[in-house]
Scaffold this active site. Structure first.
Site, mmCIF file in Angstrom:
data_model
loop_
_atom_site.group_PDB
_atom_site.id
_atom_site.type_symbol
_atom_site.label_atom_id
_atom_site.label_comp_id
_atom_site.label_asym_id
_atom_site.label_seq_id
_atom_site.Cartn_x
_atom_site.Cartn_y
_atom_site.Cartn_z
ATOM 1 C CB SER A 106 -0.969 -0.041 1.186
ATOM 2 O OG SER A 106 -2.031 0.863 1.001
ATOM 3 C CG ASP A 145 -4.388 -1.716 0.686
ATOM 4 O OD1 ASP A 145 -3.381 -2.330 1.052
ATOM 5 O OD2 ASP A 145 -4.670 -0.582 1.103
#
Length: 261
Positions: A39, A153
């Protein structure tokens, strides 16, 4: 000179603390041999790996809410609030259209395939696509479609990718956990009594990632673990870059000192 692989965890706006950690490692003359990022860790890691971190720091110096709102200019779709075009343009402006296998420091990014639930690691291929997939927070960014996969993510499966950087060949691993928030510490996940959608998504992601991080680090602990005190920084506090950088820098120096560095 000491060397180490670096595992940069997810945590949205808290990710600017990674820059402070990098400063501390450079000050201690520790050479980074490999980087794995999840991320925001993938986002910052890409700038480190390509030798362009100074450009990101310059951007942070002028970053304000006007800049932040510009990233919400895209038309929402049924799959997410943002299509990620603005982020991709920002990355391409500073990183170019390079490939992961061409970076100065070997870089891997972590995502998850929403179709299968499998952890997906990018070590080759287009660097913009690899970072964009890793930062695709469900509900915020649309997933990245690649073949039959819908990539999102990586914090959903590997918030602090120690295992990834070890698999890259790092002999020693320094990891940065941005989500050290414990309910037992009576820390509030929400900062007010009227949270908006971003607040709710951020708190939810924080709770999930904090628990998963504890489990994964117990199984595969790094040689050095850096945990900046960022509980007061919310999911979208991107304008508090300098504060996060300083907290990351101090935490890194303290952790390295405990390990005799």
């Amino acid at each position: 000179m000491q060397t180490a692989g670096l595992a940069l965890g997810g945590g949205a706006a808290r990710g600017w603390a990674h820059i402070g950690v990098i400063r501390a490692l450079a000050e201690k003359n520790i050479r980074i041999t490999h980087i794995a990022g999840t991320s925001i860790g993938a986002f910052v890691g890409a700038f480190v790996a390509t030798g362009t971190l100074a450009a990101l720091e310059r951007e942070l110096q002028v970053f304000d809410w006007k800049h932040g709102l510009s990233y919400f200019a895209s038309v929402p779709s049924k799959a997410g609030m943002l299509n990620g075009r603005k982020i991709s343009e920002f990355l391409e402006l500073h990183l170019g259209a390079g490939r992961l296998e061409e970076t100065d420091i070997p870089l891997s990014t972590v995502a998850v395939d929403l179709r299968s639930g499998r952890e997906i690691t990018f070590s080759t291929g287009n660097i913009i696509e690899a970072v964009r997939a890793s930062i695709a927070v469900p509900g915020i960014f649309t997933p990245v479609k690649k073949g039959e996969m819908f990539l999102a993510d990586g914090g959903l499966v590997n918030p602090v990718p120690v295992s990834t950087v070890r698999s890259m060949g790092a002999k020693r691993v320094i990891a940065v956990d941005l989500n050290r928030v414990s309910i037992a510490e009576d820390a509030s996940m929400l900062k007010d009594n009227d949270p908006n959608l971003l607040d709710i998504i951020g708190a939810s992601a924080n709770i999930i990632q904090a628990g998963l991080t504890r489990s994964r680090l117990a199984v595969d602990p790094p040689d050095v673990l850096i945990r900046p005190p960022l509980a007061h920084i919310t999911f979208v506090d991107f304008t508090r870059g300098e504060e996060c950088i300083e907290l990351g820098y101090r935490a890194a120096l303290e952790s390295l000192a405990r390990h005799g560095v």
